[in-house]
Design a protein around this motif. Sequence first.
Motif, PDB file in Angstrom:
ATOM      1  N   ASP A 103     -13.252  -0.498  -1.213  1.00  0.00           N
ATOM      2  CA  ASP A 103     -12.189  -0.576  -0.825  1.00  0.00           C
ATOM      3  C   ASP A 103     -11.072   0.049  -1.455  1.00  0.00           C
ATOM      4  N   SER A 104     -10.113   0.615  -0.793  1.00  0.00           N
ATOM      5  CA  SER A 104      -8.602   1.870  -0.746  1.00  0.00           C
ATOM      6  C   SER A 104      -7.316   1.005  -0.133  1.00  0.00           C
TER       7      SER A 104
ATOM      8  N   GLN B 156      -2.197   7.622  -2.772  1.00  0.00           N
ATOM      9  CA  GLN B 156      -2.883   8.682  -2.487  1.00  0.00           C
ATOM     10  C   GLN B 156      -3.956   9.568  -3.358  1.00  0.00           C
ATOM     11  N   TRP B 157      -3.347   9.778  -4.791  1.00  0.00           N
ATOM     12  CA  TRP B 157      -3.677  10.848  -5.414  1.00  0.00           C
ATOM     13  C   TRP B 157      -5.182   9.528  -5.867  1.00  0.00           C
ATOM     14  N   TYR B 158      -5.197   8.623  -5.637  1.00  0.00           N
ATOM     15  CA  TYR B 158      -6.889   7.744  -5.857  1.00  0.00           C
ATOM     16  C   TYR B 158      -7.203   8.325  -4.675  1.00  0.00           C
ATOM     17  N   LEU B 159      -7.044   8.134  -3.507  1.00  0.00           N
ATOM     18  CA  LEU B 159      -7.457   8.789  -1.646  1.00  0.00           C
ATOM     19  C   LEU B 159      -7.979   9.885  -2.508  1.00  0.00           C
TER      20      LEU B 159
ATOM     21  N   CYS C 192      -7.924  -0.077  -5.420  1.00  0.00           N
ATOM     22  CA  CYS C 192      -8.537   1.140  -5.054  1.00  0.00           C
ATOM     23  C   CYS C 192      -8.387   1.654  -7.197  1.00  0.00           C
ATOM     24  N   MET C 193      -7.627   0.399  -7.903  1.00  0.00           N
ATOM     25  CA  MET C 193      -7.816   0.829  -9.034  1.00  0.00           C
ATOM     26  C   MET C 193      -8.737  -0.295  -8.987  1.00  0.00           C
TER      27      MET C 193
END
Length: 105
Positions: A53-54, A41-44, A60-61
């Motif tokens: 691509d999440s 969620q932090w990445y989002l 994400c990474m």
Amino acid sequence: GVEEFSESVLMGLTNEVQAIRKKMEEMVPGLDLGDAGTLHQWYLDSYAGQMPDSSSLRMCMNTNPGYRGLTHPCKDVEDGKFMPDLRYRYLTEDVPTGMCFNKGL
């Protein structure tokens, strides 16, 4: 990039933090630790719309354009070979700081 094993380690850490968060909220009436979200969620939240691509933490990474071209720092050893530089800032500062938080929980 991040492969399945590394993703599983990171997911294990974030799941442990979430379990502790939930338990603390159960034990302390009125305590709201909702801001302690998952790493995915932090990445989002931090890179919304920037990752092609999440669908997962790993994707994400791996598809975050801010990480494009980053490699693990290495140092020359002998005969043109390289070894990871374990004294590099990311390992000596960022990793221990994050791990101290998790250990403190």
